[in-house]
Write a protein that holds these residues in place. Structure first.
Motif, PDB file in Angstrom:
ATOM      1  N   THR A  37       7.381   5.634   1.065  1.00  0.00           N
ATOM      2  CA  THR A  37       6.255   5.614   0.122  1.00  0.00           C
ATOM      3  C   THR A  37       5.470   4.323   0.247  1.00  0.00           C
ATOM      4  OG1 THR A  37       7.365   7.052  -1.476  1.00  0.00           O
ATOM      5  CG2 THR A  37       5.592   5.674  -2.314  1.00  0.00           C
ATOM      6  N   SER A  38       6.167   3.197   0.239  1.00  0.00           N
ATOM      7  CA  SER A  38       5.476   1.903   0.256  1.00  0.00           C
ATOM      8  C   SER A  38       5.341   1.366   1.671  1.00  0.00           C
ATOM      9  CB  SER A  38       6.220   0.890  -0.613  1.00  0.00           C
ATOM     10  OG  SER A  38       7.482   0.605  -0.063  1.00  0.00           O
ATOM     11  N   ALA A  72       0.364   6.229  -6.022  1.00  0.00           N
ATOM     12  CA  ALA A  72      -0.248   4.898  -5.955  1.00  0.00           C
ATOM     13  C   ALA A  72       0.883   3.863  -6.048  1.00  0.00           C
ATOM     14  CB  ALA A  72      -1.235   4.703  -7.092  1.00  0.00           C
ATOM     15  N   VAL A  73       0.862   2.890  -5.157  1.00  0.00           N
ATOM     16  CA  VAL A  73       1.917   1.884  -5.125  1.00  0.00           C
ATOM     17  C   VAL A  73       1.315   0.499  -5.316  1.00  0.00           C
ATOM     18  CG1 VAL A  73       3.791   0.866  -3.775  1.00  0.00           C
ATOM     19  CG2 VAL A  73       3.313   3.294  -3.579  1.00  0.00           C
ATOM     20  N   THR A  74       1.897  -0.237  -6.234  1.00  0.00           N
ATOM     21  CA  THR A  74       1.566  -1.642  -6.456  1.00  0.00           C
ATOM     22  C   THR A  74       2.879  -2.422  -6.450  1.00  0.00           C
ATOM     23  OG1 THR A  74       1.796  -1.477  -8.860  1.00  0.00           O
ATOM     24  CG2 THR A  74      -0.408  -1.011  -7.934  1.00  0.00           C
ATOM     25  N   GLU A 106      -0.759   9.926  -0.238  1.00  0.00           N
ATOM     26  CA  GLU A 106      -1.967  10.087  -1.050  1.00  0.00           C
ATOM     27  C   GLU A 106      -1.645  10.402  -2.503  1.00  0.00           C
ATOM     28  OE1 GLU A 106      -4.686  12.860   0.702  1.00  0.00           O
ATOM     29  OE2 GLU A 106      -4.647  11.848   2.647  1.00  0.00           O
ATOM     30  N   ASP A 107      -0.464  10.968  -2.763  1.00  0.00           N
ATOM     31  CA  ASP A 107      -0.117  11.422  -4.111  1.00  0.00           C
ATOM     32  C   ASP A 107       0.580  10.367  -4.968  1.00  0.00           C
ATOM     33  OD1 ASP A 107       2.077  11.609  -2.350  1.00  0.00           O
ATOM     34  OD2 ASP A 107       3.043  13.133  -3.597  1.00  0.00           O
ATOM     35  N   TYR A 156       0.871  -1.183   0.000  1.00  0.00           N
ATOM     36  CA  TYR A 156       0.000   0.000   0.000  1.00  0.00           C
ATOM     37  C   TYR A 156       0.902   1.225   0.000  1.00  0.00           C
ATOM     38  CZ  TYR A 156      -3.138  -3.593   1.706  1.00  0.00           C
ATOM     39  OH  TYR A 156      -3.851  -4.750   1.837  1.00  0.00           O
ATOM     40  N   SER A 157       0.311   2.374  -0.213  1.00  0.00           N
ATOM     41  CA  SER A 157       1.068   3.612  -0.186  1.00  0.00           C
ATOM     42  C   SER A 157       0.825   4.361   1.119  1.00  0.00           C
ATOM     43  CB  SER A 157       0.670   4.511  -1.358  1.00  0.00           C
ATOM     44  OG  SER A 157       1.444   5.690  -1.347  1.00  0.00           O
TER      45      SER A 157
END
Length: 136
Positions: A116-117, A96-98, A93-94, A89-90
């Protein structure tokens, strides 16, 4: 040194074989290095993608061991990043993490901003103190 711990593989890994996917904060890494020196051990292993050797969790510990203390190995929990036992997950908010974003950042060297992650395990991890003398 390799062993299984709650479904995770524990191993001392050469720091030169590990690849970050995020930047780190140097001040935080220095504080961790000071703690490692003071206690003569590192308590929590890094979390590493078994196949690609990407650092999933522990960028500050990695920097403390490699860049500041100039050691050669790190205690690591290895996990199959393609498997169902880990999600990402991130924290931001700015961005997106996959898993694909993490792999791309590590592969390209275009690192994500620090913190970030956020990786979430379905397996329990334990603190596993490792003596500093074993990492030289």
């Amino acid at each position: 040194m390799t062993s299984a711990d709650n479904g995770l593989q524990f191993q001392l890994c050469p720091l030169s074989s590990l690849t970050p996917h995020e930047h780190y904060n140097e001040q935080e890494a220095r504080a961790i290095a000071d703690d490692i020196i003071r206690n003569r051990e590192i308590r929590d292993p890094l979390l590493i993608d078994l196949r690609r050797k990407i650092i999933l969790d522990g960028h500050h510990r990695f920097a403390a061991l490699k860049d500041i203390l100039e050691l050669h190995q790190a205690p690591c929990y290895l996990i199959d990043y393609d498997g169902p036992d880990i999600s990402v997950y991130s924290w931001r908010e700015d961005i997106a993490v996959t898993k694909s974003v993490v792999i791309a950042a590590a592969s390209s060297g275009k690192l994500l901003p620090e913190k970030t992650s956020r990786h979430e395990l379905r397996l329990e991890t334990r603190s596993r103190p490792t003596l500093l003398s074993l990492l030289r």
